[in-house]
Design a protein around this motif. Structure first.
Motif, PDB file in Angstrom:
ATOM      1  N   LEU A  88      49.653  15.198  26.382  1.00 53.40           N
ATOM      2  CA  LEU A  88      48.895  16.355  26.856  1.00 53.40           C
ATOM      3  C   LEU A  88      49.323  17.554  26.024  1.00 53.40           C
ATOM      4  O   LEU A  88      50.517  17.863  25.931  1.00 53.40           O
ATOM      5  CB  LEU A  88      49.190  16.618  28.344  1.00 53.40           C
ATOM      6  N   ASN A 102      42.427  11.331  29.705  1.00 55.77           N
ATOM      7  CA  ASN A 102      43.059  10.409  28.768  1.00 55.77           C
ATOM      8  C   ASN A 102      43.053   8.974  29.288  1.00 55.77           C
ATOM      9  O   ASN A 102      42.902   8.023  28.507  1.00 55.77           O
ATOM     10  CB  ASN A 102      44.498  10.841  28.489  1.00 55.77           C
ATOM     11  N   LEU A 122      48.998  21.459  25.806  1.00 54.39           N
ATOM     12  CA  LEU A 122      48.625  22.548  26.705  1.00 54.39           C
ATOM     13  C   LEU A 122      49.104  23.885  26.161  1.00 54.39           C
ATOM     14  O   LEU A 122      50.239  23.999  25.680  1.00 54.39           O
ATOM     15  CB  LEU A 122      49.249  22.331  28.100  1.00 54.39           C
ATOM     16  N   ASP A 131      43.528  16.775  32.184  1.00 56.75           N
ATOM     17  CA  ASP A 131      43.762  16.107  30.903  1.00 56.75           C
ATOM     18  C   ASP A 131      44.306  14.695  31.084  1.00 56.75           C
ATOM     19  O   ASP A 131      43.952  13.781  30.329  1.00 56.75           O
ATOM     20  CB  ASP A 131      44.721  16.934  30.049  1.00 56.75           C
ATOM     21  N   LEU A 132      45.153  14.510  32.084  1.00 60.79           N
ATOM     22  CA  LEU A 132      45.712  13.178  32.326  1.00 60.79           C
ATOM     23  C   LEU A 132      44.614  12.209  32.737  1.00 60.79           C
ATOM     24  O   LEU A 132      44.526  11.084  32.237  1.00 60.79           O
ATOM     25  CB  LEU A 132      46.789  13.264  33.403  1.00 60.79           C
ATOM     26  N   GLN A 161      45.531  21.877  34.829  1.00 57.89           N
ATOM     27  CA  GLN A 161      45.321  21.403  33.456  1.00 57.89           C
ATOM     28  C   GLN A 161      45.857  19.978  33.291  1.00 57.89           C
ATOM     29  O   GLN A 161      45.216  19.125  32.666  1.00 57.89           O
ATOM     30  CB  GLN A 161      46.041  22.321  32.467  1.00 57.89           C
ATOM     31  N   VAL A 162      47.029  19.721  33.840  1.00 56.30           N
ATOM     32  CA  VAL A 162      47.626  18.385  33.757  1.00 56.30           C
ATOM     33  C   VAL A 162      46.710  17.367  34.427  1.00 56.30           C
ATOM     34  O   VAL A 162      46.443  16.284  33.871  1.00 56.30           O
ATOM     35  CB  VAL A 162      49.028  18.379  34.408  1.00 56.30           C
TER      36      VAL A 162
END
Length: 393
Positions: free
Chosen positions: A269, A293, A271, A289-290, A285-286
């Motif tokens: 990630l 992915n 950021l 994005d996680l 955000q985590v």
């Protein structure tokens, strides 16, 4: 790299029962008595089930000494296990295995089996004796790699390298290094941040109220804590964080937890985090994005392309969430009060392992003193602790 699993004990264990349980455990897991070897320049694990290596219960008085003890895995056995009686910390049972063939899920399965055998030995119950097959699971990177072409993997590696070249990644300064390489102190340090059951429950409620997972929120806290100790102190910096992804249940057929195998990967990630960033905003955000992915297959592709990416930019932080650790049922007078599982390697990376045990949330930060000072990691730990306390107040 090595992985250490430490059980803090309440009560005085029966050492003979531990020795007997260890003998049965090696019978269930022949790999534990194996050794590293080599054939035609390729590494392999050698196991002689007719004449297994001698796994003995060691003794000591210091966790710091135990986690830094030298290993000769080419002579075997692969499992090191010691009973520590520390003057101030009490009694601990510490297991050490090489990272090459173990991950959190399989290690915790070994942990559960050991204590189940110990309880059976103490109480006269039936001893779990089934041998774990396969002894060593399939090479997960090969299984995953078959999903992609060489061109796809090459493009993926080049894209990641381009991203980091265009926008530099901030990392914790390696204050213990010497001339750009590892320093002279080749020992490891571990620092724990924990939340009591009430605050742990409050953190989970907060996460769910925000439509996030507890792991998202803890990751947000860790990353904003890291931002606090990065340079420059002001403004926004780009952080490269890797988050562990368990592939066992995502393979077809899935790999059972009992199979000793490194079946986890990490997904990267990238950021932008401001010095005044809110941990909940970073957690969002985590989360985004996680999930992206995993859904896109990028997490699996990172494992398949690992050999080609090993020399690329190291992550600013490595986060592994191993979930809830089951408390073993032990005979009267003995209890496992606390469990920690930590990876240790002389790499310029900070590792954060998130777990939950007996309703307590724990974050274990580990580092190599060849790269970082204890003061740096303690500053990060204090920031994380303060933020968790604030969020759960």
């Amino acid at each position: 790299m090595r992985v250490v699993l430490c059980s803090d004990l309440e009560g005085d264990p029966d050492e003979q029962a531990l020795v007997d349980a260890l003998e049965h455990l090696v019978g269930c897991y022949p790999l534990l008595a194996g050794k590293f070897s080599e054939r035609d320049g390729r590494p392999l694990v050698r196991i002689d089930e007719d004449r297994p290596g001698n796994v003995v219960l060691g003794h000591g008085t210091s966790l710091a000494e135990e986690i830094n003890a030298p290993h000769t895995w080419t002579r075997g056995p692969l499992l090191r296990i010691s009973l520590l009686r520390e003057p101030t910390a009490g009694t601990r049972l510490v297991m050490t295995l090489p990272r090459a063939f173990v991950d959190a899920m399989s290690y915790l399965a070994v942990h559960r089996r050991f204590w189940a055998i110990h309880t059976a030995v103490r109480t006269g119950g039936p001893v779990p004796a089934e041998v774990v097959r396969p002894v060593l699971g399939p090479a997960v990177d090969d299984l995953v790699g078959a999903r992609f072409t060489a061109g796809q993997l090459g493009d993926f590696v080049a894209q990641r390298a381009r991203m980091d070249a265009e926008d530099a990644v901030a990392v914790l300064p390696t204050l213990a290094s010497v001339d750009g390489g590892p320093g002279t102190d080749l020992s490891f340090g571990t620092t724990r941040v924990d939340l009591d059951p009430d605050r742990s429950a409050a953190l989970t409620r907060l996460a769910h109220d925000m439509s996030l997972t507890t792991n998202d929120v803890v990751s947000g806290v860790l990353l904003t804590g890291l931002r606090h100790v990065l340079r420059p102190r002001e403004g926004t910096v780009r952080v490269l964080c890797t988050s562990a992804v368990d592939l066992r249940r995502r393979l077809d057929p899935p790999i059972p937890d009992e199979a000793l195998q490194s079946a986890a990967t990490t997904t990267s990630l990238r950021l932008g985090i401001d010095a005044s960033a809110n941990p909940i905003d970073v957690a969002r955000q985590v989360h985004r994005d996680l999930r992206a992915n995993i859904d896109s297959g990028a997490a699996a592709m990172e494992l398949a392309a690992f050999a080609h990416m090993i020399d690329q930019h190291p992550p600013s932080l490595v986060i592994t969430n191993i979930g809830t650790i089951t408390e073993p049922e032990l005979p009267d007078g003995l209890r496992v009060d606390s469990v920690r599982l930590v990876p240790l390697g002389h790499l310029p990376m900070v590792f954060a392992v998130v777990s939950r045990y007996r309703h307590r949330l724990n974050v274990d930060l580990t580092h190599s003193r060849a790269w970082y000072t204890d003061t740096q990691i303690h500053e990060l730990a204090e920031r994380v602790s303060t933020t968790l306390t604030h969020l759960t107040s």
